[in-house]
Design a protein around this motif. Structure first.
Motif, PDB file in Angstrom:
ATOM      1  N   PRO A  99       0.819  -1.355   0.015  1.00 10.49           N
ATOM      2  CA  PRO A  99      -0.038   0.005  -0.180  1.00 10.49           C
ATOM      3  C   PRO A  99       0.740   1.400  -0.067  1.00 10.49           C
ATOM      4  O   PRO A  99       0.072   2.350  -0.392  1.00 10.49           O
ATOM      5  CB  PRO A  99      -1.001   0.102   1.248  1.00 10.49           C
ATOM      6  N   VAL A 100       2.206   1.330   0.575  1.00 14.25           N
ATOM      7  CA  VAL A 100       2.759   2.528   0.541  1.00 14.25           C
ATOM      8  C   VAL A 100       4.183   2.364  -0.529  1.00 14.25           C
ATOM      9  O   VAL A 100       4.560   3.275  -0.470  1.00 14.25           O
ATOM     10  CB  VAL A 100       3.311   2.911   2.156  1.00 14.25           C
ATOM     11  N   ARG A 130      13.915  -6.768   9.911  1.00 18.48           N
ATOM     12  CA  ARG A 130      13.691  -5.288   9.463  1.00 18.48           C
ATOM     13  C   ARG A 130      15.066  -4.910   8.944  1.00 18.48           C
ATOM     14  O   ARG A 130      15.964  -5.109   9.646  1.00 18.48           O
ATOM     15  CB  ARG A 130      13.382  -4.850  10.964  1.00 18.48           C
ATOM     16  N   LEU A 132      16.862  -1.184   7.052  1.00 19.81           N
ATOM     17  CA  LEU A 132      17.065   0.189   6.637  1.00 19.81           C
ATOM     18  C   LEU A 132      15.850   0.632   5.612  1.00 19.81           C
ATOM     19  O   LEU A 132      15.613  -0.136   4.687  1.00 19.81           O
ATOM     20  CB  LEU A 132      18.333   0.530   6.022  1.00 19.81           C
ATOM     21  N   LYS A 133      15.071   1.650   5.793  1.00 17.73           N
ATOM     22  CA  LYS A 133      14.141   2.012   5.089  1.00 17.73           C
ATOM     23  C   LYS A 133      14.142   3.400   4.522  1.00 17.73           C
ATOM     24  O   LYS A 133      14.756   4.210   5.364  1.00 17.73           O
ATOM     25  CB  LYS A 133      12.690   1.832   5.597  1.00 17.73           C
ATOM     26  N   ALA A 134      13.905   3.827   3.489  1.00 18.95           N
ATOM     27  CA  ALA A 134      13.760   5.225   2.826  1.00 18.95           C
ATOM     28  C   ALA A 134      15.158   5.731   3.053  1.00 18.95           C
ATOM     29  O   ALA A 134      15.327   6.690   3.615  1.00 18.95           O
ATOM     30  CB  ALA A 134      12.589   5.928   3.544  1.00 18.95           C
ATOM     31  N   PHE A 135      16.096   5.378   2.612  1.00 21.00           N
ATOM     32  CA  PHE A 135      17.316   5.839   2.867  1.00 21.00           C
ATOM     33  C   PHE A 135      17.994   6.416   1.457  1.00 21.00           C
ATOM     34  O   PHE A 135      17.797   5.808   0.381  1.00 21.00           O
ATOM     35  CB  PHE A 135      18.330   4.653   3.275  1.00 21.00           C
ATOM     36  N   PHE A 210       5.614   8.987  -4.302  1.00 20.64           N
ATOM     37  CA  PHE A 210       4.548   9.469  -3.524  1.00 20.64           C
ATOM     38  C   PHE A 210       3.730  10.291  -4.430  1.00 20.64           C
ATOM     39  O   PHE A 210       2.899  10.902  -3.962  1.00 20.64           O
ATOM     40  CB  PHE A 210       4.726  10.034  -2.259  1.00 20.64           C
ATOM     41  N   ARG A 213      -0.078   7.212  -7.861  1.00 20.86           N
ATOM     42  CA  ARG A 213       0.191   5.633  -7.907  1.00 20.86           C
ATOM     43  C   ARG A 213       0.151   5.360  -9.567  1.00 20.86           C
ATOM     44  O   ARG A 213      -0.414   6.033 -10.348  1.00 20.86           O
ATOM     45  CB  ARG A 213      -1.279   4.952  -7.412  1.00 20.86           C
TER      46      ARG A 213
ATOM     47  N   CYS B  86      -2.352   5.620   0.731  1.00 20.80           N
ATOM     48  CA  CYS B  86      -1.868   4.325  -0.440  1.00 20.80           C
ATOM     49  C   CYS B  86      -2.996   4.604  -1.345  1.00 20.80           C
ATOM     50  O   CYS B  86      -2.694   3.719  -2.396  1.00 20.80           O
ATOM     51  CB  CYS B  86      -2.322   3.052   0.404  1.00 20.80           C
ATOM     52  N   TYR B  87      -4.044   5.474  -1.327  1.00 21.60           N
ATOM     53  CA  TYR B  87      -4.707   5.795  -2.583  1.00 21.60           C
ATOM     54  C   TYR B  87      -5.843   4.647  -2.909  1.00 21.60           C
ATOM     55  O   TYR B  87      -6.485   4.547  -3.928  1.00 21.60           O
ATOM     56  CB  TYR B  87      -3.908   6.084  -3.986  1.00 21.60           C
ATOM     57  N   MET B  88      -5.783   3.660  -2.002  1.00 25.65           N
ATOM     58  CA  MET B  88      -6.969   2.555  -2.245  1.00 25.65           C
ATOM     59  C   MET B  88      -8.217   3.006  -2.486  1.00 25.65           C
ATOM     60  O   MET B  88      -9.138   2.573  -3.395  1.00 25.65           O
ATOM     61  CB  MET B  88      -6.726   1.443  -1.247  1.00 25.65           C
ATOM     62  N   ALA B 102       0.154  12.817  -1.485  1.00 30.18           N
ATOM     63  CA  ALA B 102       1.010  12.047  -0.388  1.00 30.18           C
ATOM     64  C   ALA B 102       2.294  12.988  -0.022  1.00 30.18           C
ATOM     65  O   ALA B 102       2.838  13.707  -0.943  1.00 30.18           O
ATOM     66  CB  ALA B 102       1.357  10.627  -0.868  1.00 30.18           C
ATOM     67  N   GLU B 104       6.209  12.648   2.215  1.00 29.32           N
ATOM     68  CA  GLU B 104       7.171  11.826   2.903  1.00 29.32           C
ATOM     69  C   GLU B 104       7.232  11.873   4.523  1.00 29.32           C
ATOM     70  O   GLU B 104       7.452  12.986   5.082  1.00 29.32           O
ATOM     71  CB  GLU B 104       8.699  11.993   2.437  1.00 29.32           C
ATOM     72  N   PRO B 108      10.865   6.783   9.046  1.00 27.03           N
ATOM     73  CA  PRO B 108      10.588   5.742   7.547  1.00 27.03           C
ATOM     74  C   PRO B 108       9.931   4.451   8.060  1.00 27.03           C
ATOM     75  O   PRO B 108       9.736   3.597   7.184  1.00 27.03           O
ATOM     76  CB  PRO B 108      12.111   5.442   7.729  1.00 27.03           C
ATOM     77  N   GLU B 109       9.509   4.127   9.277  1.00 29.21           N
ATOM     78  CA  GLU B 109       8.622   2.802   9.165  1.00 29.21           C
ATOM     79  C   GLU B 109       7.435   3.328   8.765  1.00 29.21           C
ATOM     80  O   GLU B 109       6.567   2.470   8.518  1.00 29.21           O
ATOM     81  CB  GLU B 109       8.585   2.900  10.903  1.00 29.21           C
ATOM     82  N   ILE B 110       6.659   4.371   8.887  1.00 31.27           N
ATOM     83  CA  ILE B 110       5.489   4.710   8.392  1.00 31.27           C
ATOM     84  C   ILE B 110       5.528   5.424   7.065  1.00 31.27           C
ATOM     85  O   ILE B 110       4.613   4.954   6.161  1.00 31.27           O
ATOM     86  CB  ILE B 110       4.959   5.993   9.163  1.00 31.27           C
ATOM     87  N   GLU B 111       6.579   6.054   6.657  1.00 30.83           N
ATOM     88  CA  GLU B 111       6.945   6.305   5.211  1.00 30.83           C
ATOM     89  C   GLU B 111       6.069   7.363   4.591  1.00 30.83           C
ATOM     90  O   GLU B 111       6.568   8.431   3.927  1.00 30.83           O
ATOM     91  CB  GLU B 111       6.994   5.311   4.339  1.00 30.83           C
ATOM     92  N   LYS B 112       4.769   7.146   4.528  1.00 30.40           N
ATOM     93  CA  LYS B 112       3.961   7.936   3.779  1.00 30.40           C
ATOM     94  C   LYS B 112       2.712   8.620   4.574  1.00 30.40           C
ATOM     95  O   LYS B 112       2.110   7.701   5.339  1.00 30.40           O
ATOM     96  CB  LYS B 112       3.395   7.039   2.512  1.00 30.40           C
ATOM     97  N   PRO B 206      21.511   7.861   8.967  1.00 23.64           N
ATOM     98  CA  PRO B 206      21.597   6.511   8.500  1.00 23.64           C
ATOM     99  C   PRO B 206      22.684   5.743   9.202  1.00 23.64           C
ATOM    100  O   PRO B 206      22.469   4.578   9.417  1.00 23.64           O
ATOM    101  CB  PRO B 206      22.047   6.678   6.956  1.00 23.64           C
TER     102      PRO B 206
END
Lengths: 536, 220
Positions: A99-100, A130, A132-135, A210, A213, B86-88, B102, B104, B108-112, B206
């Protein structure tokens, strides 16, 4: 020429090719993640396993060279089972980010999961790895290690194509992950391509991220207008107004969201440079010109009067090397050959490389086309026109100006244009945006920009390619070839409005394009009948 | 009482009045008995206040738990918007009335997260597909359905209005079929005096992330 059999059908294939290349040519689909035709073979994803007769194990189709009498099967139960297990392995620690995730909708994991796997995860959601995300790897690319399947396409891209080696695989075994060295971000001028090659959502574009979609988008195959290389791309633009009737937000005329590389082995392989990839943002840099300050009919009357009084050469046209061949051809017809297109040193630069890969120094897409039409004549460019205007040999002119999509237009060109407008008795400027220097022109007409009109561009090597309409021109803006057709109609020549028909007229008169039409140009373009020698 | 076809689009039963009167013991006295009922109701209404009518719109009847009224955007425990943009909902919406932009999220765990989330209530057909499609139970429906406004612009509800408005407090939530899967809170002014997006954490370097990951691996 070895003969091999795939799924019972015998094919002749070139020696040295691998099974997957032959399968691609004949249209047999083999699932793959790590194989990409332009970046070298790795054989790490195990998705393309096929059954080869007399081989004890399944063979990776991307890394197995073909041999005489080889018997390949891609549709047996053994192969399906192998692909299913490979998918389950790749998805074991994959997060449920769909979804994201920006890749969602064009994700190869989603496609192959639906086609070949369809299993439930054996790993509970909370216990997945888990990472690294969004780096940010660089200014254009973001990395999500959780989503990565370690196909190493991006690594091979920086190793084999740009040869800059920024992206690497770090650690080993289960701990291996994609990353960069701390002091070396991904900053090469082709970095956006790693987003295109990434089959999953691990690498996403910071520019496109983002925004929308992907299933709201429609792709239009076109050609980049950023420089004279003419890389093939696909413009992704809105297919329907988002948010329905909410005022001010519905992109009814279409909005461009991104461009991605379109494979053409003869021009750009699969790549685009970052400047060209983001060049569609240039059209948003200034406010667009939506309404004109006069009509084409009034312009024609003034031009006719000037011609009657001072002769044919008192009226001339200045095309832009971002105009299509069709528009420039009609312009040459209306102004009876008194047309030039050179603003600066395009003709000297258009074949010169800026780097080893794609970019060229002339930032206009159609310099070669203008030269093929014979527009680089005795008028000696913008400077020559300005000098003639100051000597009062030139009284009226149509200036078609399209801003460079990459970089800025040189200030001396803008200065020179201003002086030309000041020296002219009657000046018409057809342009795309509201430029300050153009405000003093007698008549200002809105013109469709790149991506808003259909036509052909001829690249540095004389390859004629189609540039397509992805979005509608704003307000009353029209493609230049329509304005020229109207002018010609007023002077008594009826010209069809379809660019395809105009090109047919053009191909009869211009020897370089003899025998070509839009069908033979097609999606990948066609080399001109009289090839251009690329000297630099 | 056999149904006959007689010029109607549907079968209409014919009522035999005299037979019905005999069955119901109807006579002259029935009329007076009916007056007695009326009088009894009159007095109970007047003096006991037991009326079948209500003072609408000051009073309303209770609506069904599954009533599909104006939408609500739900929040997490920390008061931030649950929606991940998510635009669903915008994808499934048959009326194309949902507009999302949307952004940022710093975490980063949620992201959006949605920078803007507009629903054009004039366009909405209250089908509830958006609620069905939502993977986070971030959008649910309320039991509120009052839409009277002075300008058309007011019928486009933004995040603030979708998250908290007097109607939600008064009427409560309606259609939310995914409650069992994901429990989401409705914005409550009394307990949450925070901005819409307080779960925003400071930009993590990071290197720090790498360090924590290595430490986590070492402890495994």
């Amino acid at each position: 020429m070895p003969k091999l059999t795939i799924n019972g059908q015998t094919y002749d294939a070139e020696k040295g090719k691998t099974i997957i290349q032959v399968a691609d040519e004949v249209g047999i689909q083999i699932p793959r993640y790590c194989y990409h035709p332009d970046i070298g073979i790795e054989g790490s994803c195990r998705m393309c396993l096929v059954e080869v007769a007399k081989a004890p194990k399944l063979m990776p189709a991307c890394a197995t060279p073909i041999a005489e009498g080889m018997e390949v099967r891609t549709n047996t139960e053994r192969v399906h089972e192998a692909v299913r297990y490979a998918m389950e392995f790749l998805l074991l620690h994959h997060p449920i980010d769909c979804p994201v995730c920006d890749q969602s909708g064009e994700c190869w994991l989603q496609d192959y999961y639906m086609a070949h796997a369809g299993h439930d995860s054996r790993y509970p959601l909370g216990e997945k790895e888990r990472r690294l995300k969004a780096f940010s790897l660089g200014p254009l690319v973001k990395l999500d290690q959780e989503r990565c399947i370690l196909c190493t396409r991006c690594v091979r891209f920086t190793r084999n194509v740009t040869k800059t080696n920024e992206i690497q695989v770090f650690s080993r075994g289960h701990h291996s992950e994609i990353g960069i060295f701390e002091d070396r971000p991904l900053e090469n001028p082709y970095s956006g391509n790693v987003v295109d090659v990434c089959p999953v959502g691990a690498l996403t574009s910071s520019d496109f991220r983002f925004k929308v979609r992907v299933w709201f988008l429609k792709g239009t195959p076109s050609v980049c207008g950023g420089c004279s290389t003419g890389c093939n791309n696909r413009i992704d633009h809105s297919a329907r107004p988002l948010g329905g009737g909410i005022p001010g937000y519905s992109a009814g005329d279409g909005k461009m969201y991104r461009t991605v590389g379109r494979r053409n082995v003869d021009v750009n392989k699969s790549w685009l440079c970052d400047e060209g990839r983001l060049s569609f943002h240039t059209l948003e840099r200034w406010p667009r010109l939506r309404t004109g300050t006069g009509t084409v009919a009034a312009v024609h009357e003034r031009f006719e009067a000037l011609r009657k009084e001072h002769g044919d050469s008192a009226v001339a046209g200045l095309a832009s090397a971002t105009n299509t061949n069709e528009a420039m051809f009609l312009m040459k017809k209306y102004f009876r050959g008194n047309v030039d297109f050179r603003l600066g040193k395009e003709v000297d630069l258009y074949q010169q490389r800026q780097d080893d890969l794609l970019r060229r120094l002339d930032k206009h897409p159609n310099t070669q086309g203008a030269m093929d039409l014979g527009l680089a004549g005795e008028w000696s460019g913008l400077r020559g026109m300005r000098e003639r205007a100051e000597r009062k040999q030139l009284r009226g002119a149509w200036i078609s100006f399209h801003p460079q999509l990459v970089g800025d237009d040189a200030p001396e060109i803008v200065d020179e244009l201003q002086r030309l407008i000041a020296a002219l008795e009657f000046s018409v400027v057809s342009t795309t945006h509201q430029f300050e220097w153009a405000a003093k022109a007698s008549v200002l007409l809105p013109m469709a920009a790149w991506s808003e009109e259909l036509g052909t561009y001829t690249n540095y090597a004389g390859r004629v390619q189609l540039t397509n309409r992805a979005v509608m021109p704003p307000g009353e803006a029209q493609p230049l070839h329509l304005m020229m057709a109207e002018l010609l109609l007023l002077s008594g020549v009826q010209i069809p409005h379809e660019p395809a028909v105009i090109f047919e007229l053009l191909s009869r008169e211009v020897p370089a394009y003899g025998g070509m039409d839009y069908d033979s140009i097609g999606l990948l373009g066609a080399a001109a009948a009289q090839p251009v020698e690329v000297t630099r | 009482m056999t149904p006959v076809k007689g010029g109607y689009a549907v079968d209409v039963p014919i009522v035999n009045v005299s037979e019905r009167a005999r069955r119901e013991h109807a006579s002259v006295w029935s009329t007076f008995r009916a007056f007695a009922v009326t009088l009894r109701r009159l007095f109970t209404s007047l003096f006991k206040g037991d009326t079948p009518t209500i003072y609408y719109p000051e009073q309303t009847r209770p609506y069904s738990e599954r009533f599909r009224g104006t939408h609500i955007l739900t929040v997490r425990n920390d008061g931030s918007l649950k929606c991940v943009a998510c635009y669903m909902c915008a994808t499934i919406c048959p009326a194309e009335c949902i507009y999302i932009e949307a952004g940022e999220h710093p975490n980063p765990e949620i992201e959006k997260f949605p920078e803007r989330f507009d629903i054009d209530m004039m366009r909405c057909i209250y089908c509830g597909f958006c609620v069905d499609a939502c993977p986070e139970e971030a959008i649910i429906m309320s039991r509120e359905h009052h839409q009277s406004v002075y300008t058309r612009g007011e019928t486009i509800y933004g995040i603030e209005k979708l998250m908290a408005r007097p109607g939600i407090d008064a009427k409560g939530p309606g259609y939310r079929p995914n409650r069992a899967l994901a429990e989401a809170k409705i914005f409550d002014k009394k307990s949450q005096q925070v901005c819409p997006f307080p779960s925003v954490v400071e930009e993590r370097h990071p290197a720090v992330l790498y360090e924590s990951m290595i430490r986590r691996r070492g402890s495994e």
